[in-house]
Design a protein around this motif. Sequence first.
Motif, PDB file in Angstrom:
ATOM      1  N   GLY A 204       0.694  -0.992  -0.310  1.00 11.99           N
ATOM      2  CA  GLY A 204      -0.049  -0.156  -0.303  1.00 11.99           C
ATOM      3  C   GLY A 204       1.318   1.427   0.063  1.00 11.99           C
ATOM      4  O   GLY A 204       2.129   1.555  -0.643  1.00 11.99           O
ATOM      5  N   PRO A 205       0.415   2.510   1.330  1.00 16.10           N
ATOM      6  CA  PRO A 205       1.193   3.424   0.895  1.00 16.10           C
ATOM      7  C   PRO A 205       2.165   2.793   1.459  1.00 16.10           C
ATOM      8  O   PRO A 205       2.222   2.738   2.632  1.00 16.10           O
ATOM      9  CB  PRO A 205       0.286   4.696   0.313  1.00 16.10           C
ATOM     10  N   LEU A 206       2.977   5.124   1.400  1.00 13.77           N
ATOM     11  CA  LEU A 206       3.826   4.787   2.852  1.00 13.77           C
ATOM     12  C   LEU A 206       3.028   5.218   4.128  1.00 13.77           C
ATOM     13  O   LEU A 206       2.231   5.826   3.379  1.00 13.77           O
ATOM     14  CB  LEU A 206       4.994   5.649   2.624  1.00 13.77           C
ATOM     15  N   SER A 207       3.885   5.616   5.057  1.00 12.76           N
ATOM     16  CA  SER A 207       2.857   6.165   6.315  1.00 12.76           C
ATOM     17  C   SER A 207       2.408   7.203   6.580  1.00 12.76           C
ATOM     18  O   SER A 207       1.446   8.208   6.501  1.00 12.76           O
ATOM     19  CB  SER A 207       3.399   5.535   7.663  1.00 12.76           C
ATOM     20  N   SER A 208       3.133   8.009   5.280  1.00 14.11           N
ATOM     21  CA  SER A 208       2.608   9.866   5.563  1.00 14.11           C
ATOM     22  C   SER A 208       3.661  10.266   3.776  1.00 14.11           C
ATOM     23  O   SER A 208       4.550   9.809   2.887  1.00 14.11           O
ATOM     24  CB  SER A 208       3.286  10.045   6.416  1.00 14.11           C
ATOM     25  N   THR A 209       2.800  10.933   3.503  1.00  9.37           N
ATOM     26  CA  THR A 209       3.672  11.672   2.599  1.00  9.37           C
ATOM     27  C   THR A 209       5.332  12.207   2.527  1.00  9.37           C
ATOM     28  O   THR A 209       5.854  11.906   2.343  1.00  9.37           O
ATOM     29  CB  THR A 209       3.027  13.274   1.765  1.00  9.37           C
ATOM     30  N   ALA A 210       5.424  12.725   4.109  1.00  8.40           N
ATOM     31  CA  ALA A 210       6.382  13.044   4.574  1.00  8.40           C
ATOM     32  C   ALA A 210       7.776  12.153   4.190  1.00  8.40           C
ATOM     33  O   ALA A 210       8.557  12.433   3.887  1.00  8.40           O
ATOM     34  CB  ALA A 210       6.517  14.106   5.677  1.00  8.40           C
ATOM     35  N   GLN A 211       7.626  10.729   4.951  1.00 12.12           N
ATOM     36  CA  GLN A 211       7.910   9.620   5.063  1.00 12.12           C
ATOM     37  C   GLN A 211       8.338   9.342   3.421  1.00 12.12           C
ATOM     38  O   GLN A 211       9.438   9.586   3.006  1.00 12.12           O
ATOM     39  CB  GLN A 211       7.558   8.949   5.264  1.00 12.12           C
ATOM     40  N   ARG A 212       7.078   9.173   2.504  1.00 10.91           N
ATOM     41  CA  ARG A 212       7.784   8.841   0.804  1.00 10.91           C
ATOM     42  C   ARG A 212       9.037   9.822   0.105  1.00 10.91           C
ATOM     43  O   ARG A 212       9.609   9.155  -0.331  1.00 10.91           O
ATOM     44  CB  ARG A 212       6.035   8.812   0.477  1.00 10.91           C
ATOM     45  N   ASP A 213       8.187  11.238   0.578  1.00 10.92           N
ATOM     46  CA  ASP A 213       8.923  11.873  -0.152  1.00 10.92           C
ATOM     47  C   ASP A 213      10.668  11.700   0.206  1.00 10.92           C
ATOM     48  O   ASP A 213      11.833  12.131  -0.525  1.00 10.92           O
ATOM     49  CB  ASP A 213       8.498  13.311   0.364  1.00 10.92           C
ATOM     50  N   GLU A 214      10.686  11.534   1.722  1.00  8.63           N
ATOM     51  CA  GLU A 214      12.087  11.724   1.623  1.00  8.63           C
ATOM     52  C   GLU A 214      12.840  10.142   1.605  1.00  8.63           C
ATOM     53  O   GLU A 214      13.900  10.230   0.996  1.00  8.63           O
ATOM     54  CB  GLU A 214      12.208  11.140   3.635  1.00  8.63           C
ATOM     55  N   VAL A 215      12.149   9.265   2.061  1.00  4.49           N
ATOM     56  CA  VAL A 215      12.437   7.986   0.716  1.00  4.49           C
ATOM     57  C   VAL A 215      12.894   8.419  -0.929  1.00  4.49           C
ATOM     58  O   VAL A 215      13.854   7.749  -1.508  1.00  4.49           O
ATOM     59  CB  VAL A 215      11.658   6.932   1.334  1.00  4.49           C
ATOM     60  N   LEU A 216      12.036   8.837  -0.892  1.00  4.12           N
ATOM     61  CA  LEU A 216      12.514   8.843  -2.832  1.00  4.12           C
ATOM     62  C   LEU A 216      13.508  10.723  -2.866  1.00  4.12           C
ATOM     63  O   LEU A 216      14.613  10.235  -3.649  1.00  4.12           O
ATOM     64  CB  LEU A 216      11.308  10.114  -3.172  1.00  4.12           C
ATOM     65  N   GLN A 217      14.246  11.057  -1.934  1.00  2.00           N
ATOM     66  CA  GLN A 217      14.979  12.237  -2.194  1.00  2.00           C
ATOM     67  C   GLN A 217      15.995  11.747  -1.323  1.00  2.00           C
ATOM     68  O   GLN A 217      17.142  11.533  -1.975  1.00  2.00           O
ATOM     69  CB  GLN A 217      14.941  13.193  -0.974  1.00  2.00           C
ATOM     70  N   GLN A 218      16.348  10.433  -0.626  1.00  2.00           N
ATOM     71  CA  GLN A 218      17.695   9.630  -0.507  1.00  2.00           C
ATOM     72  C   GLN A 218      17.199   9.132  -1.262  1.00  2.00           C
ATOM     73  O   GLN A 218      19.094   8.556  -1.979  1.00  2.00           O
ATOM     74  CB  GLN A 218      17.512   8.297   0.752  1.00  2.00           C
ATOM     75  N   ALA A 219      17.141   7.990  -2.600  1.00  2.00           N
ATOM     76  CA  ALA A 219      17.517   7.389  -3.447  1.00  2.00           C
ATOM     77  C   ALA A 219      17.810   8.331  -4.679  1.00  2.00           C
ATOM     78  O   ALA A 219      18.812   8.040  -5.525  1.00  2.00           O
ATOM     79  CB  ALA A 219      15.646   6.694  -3.978  1.00  2.00           C
ATOM     80  N   ALA A 220      17.311   9.164  -4.887  1.00  2.00           N
ATOM     81  CA  ALA A 220      17.791  10.760  -5.586  1.00  2.00           C
ATOM     82  C   ALA A 220      19.131  10.633  -5.287  1.00  2.00           C
ATOM     83  O   ALA A 220      20.360  10.953  -6.720  1.00  2.00           O
ATOM     84  CB  ALA A 220      17.342  11.639  -5.689  1.00  2.00           C
ATOM     85  N   ASP A 221      19.249  10.919  -4.165  1.00  2.00           N
ATOM     86  CA  ASP A 221      20.824  12.025  -3.358  1.00  2.00           C
ATOM     87  C   ASP A 221      21.943   9.909  -3.785  1.00  2.00           C
ATOM     88  O   ASP A 221      23.462  10.618  -3.871  1.00  2.00           O
ATOM     89  CB  ASP A 221      20.614  12.076  -2.302  1.00  2.00           C
ATOM     90  N   ALA A 222      21.497   9.495  -3.441  1.00  2.00           N
ATOM     91  CA  ALA A 222      22.136   8.198  -3.781  1.00  2.00           C
ATOM     92  C   ALA A 222      22.587   7.878  -5.555  1.00  2.00           C
ATOM     93  O   ALA A 222      23.655   7.583  -6.135  1.00  2.00           O
ATOM     94  CB  ALA A 222      21.276   6.746  -3.635  1.00  2.00           C
ATOM     95  N   VAL A 223      22.139   8.116  -6.665  1.00  2.00           N
ATOM     96  CA  VAL A 223      22.104   8.299  -8.105  1.00  2.00           C
ATOM     97  C   VAL A 223      23.081   9.357  -7.767  1.00  2.00           C
ATOM     98  O   VAL A 223      24.005   8.997  -9.206  1.00  2.00           O
ATOM     99  CB  VAL A 223      20.571   8.325  -8.656  1.00  2.00           C
ATOM    100  N   ALA A 224      23.028  10.896  -7.030  1.00  2.00           N
ATOM    101  CA  ALA A 224      23.701  11.803  -7.886  1.00  2.00           C
ATOM    102  C   ALA A 224      25.252  11.679  -7.209  1.00  2.00           C
ATOM    103  O   ALA A 224      26.082  12.043  -7.271  1.00  2.00           O
ATOM    104  CB  ALA A 224      23.106  12.615  -6.690  1.00  2.00           C
TER     105      ALA A 224
END
Length: 463
Positions: A301-321
């Motif tokens: 399902g969804p993550l627990s909150s939009t803040a948690q979702r956005d943090e995970v997506l940012q971590q992944a983007a930073d890892a690629v960078a």
Amino acid sequence: MFSSVNPATGEAFATHRPHDDPEVEGRLALAAETYRRWRTSNLDERTALLGAIADRFAADKQRLAEMAVREMGKTLTSAIAEVEKCAAAFRYYAEAGPALLADAEVTTASGRAVASWHALGPVLAIMPWNFPYWQVVRFVAPAIMAGNTGLLKHASLTQGCAALLEEVVLEAGAPRGLFQNLAIEARRVAPLLADDRIVAATLTGSEGAGAQIAEAAGRALKKVVLELGGSDPFVVMRSADIAEAAAVAVTARTQNAGQSCICAKRMIVHADVYDDFMARFSAGMRDLAIGDPMAADTAMGPLSSTAQRDEVLQQAADAVAEGATAVLAPEKIDRPGAWMTAGILTDLPPDGRFAREEIFGPVASVWKVADLDEAITRANDVPFGLGSSVWTTDPAEQASFARDLECGMVAVNAMLASTPEAPFGGVKRSGHGRELGPWGLHEFMNLKAVMLPRGEKSGQVGD
């Protein structure tokens, strides 16, 4: 006010008023008063209550599970399984508890000593949102059996679950004050730890939260059990059943939308089977059934909150960078709520930030290793040491992993999962102390030595 927000829709559906200072004082005083009676209660009374609570959890599992789905987004199937696991834990301590509290006797130079287990008092539990019932039950079931009382400071996201927990325990016949919910903000925890009526604390949460609780408890010289973050390795060796390992790896990484301390977060794969594993694992992550958490065929399902979702997506983007390759790029799903797809990262710089950081969401990192020694080195090369899963049919490799992995738990040819009978906890920055089994029961008890001269009549001297 605390708000319950459905992460599948982004809509707030309930508010919860925090307890004010007089209410907190009243609950703390009641916990201390109830402890004075409960500490000397008959073991039969304790086991009967634990059994009754288990029955209430089983009877109310749909209601409890639906609240968890609405407050933090897990699938209904997994929420029901969580509630059923809670019932099993209450039954375990009801059945095994009396024997686990039996006195032990040793001979001494002057006679003998009887080691007996005694309750300590009110214990404060600071618990997270990701398993809103199971995390609490790992603390409260042994607390009841031990003769302690419990106070719960739950996450702000899951105040509905917190209220239901107290309600179900009371409905099962628990005396008032045995287990109470404290609807309070995190800033109000430190004064509680400084209060002499609180004898100990247990926390499941982040590394930062653990450090704060340990510091506050340390100033008061109070014991704490800390179950903190993890970046658990999922090691696949040449002899493994690759099809099974890859299928389990998908579940292990995406259970609870990847929001579990013991999720398999780093896949460490032998070079000889790497391509086969990656093909299967990538297909499984790509085809993951993401949707309505109330639907039976939904895997995530969804993550627990939009803040948690956005943090995970940012971590992944930073890892690629930082240099990682997104074999499967995690993406935001454009709909109301905290939705995202699963992801896979490879080629992370070994000395980079994201090789050693926990990603608390459905994004896996995959590492290729040449042999057993490199697999163990890579698995241990993080500041965490919670759990691990190793896939090999070679007995010598199994023994090496069991001995050399720096963690509190090792699952062999299976996904790591907690169970009421076995110890749960980690080392390094994953915390200290243990929950569950006899070890969790004894964490918040006083092991008292009663020294007896020769010839003194023996007998049970414990509670």
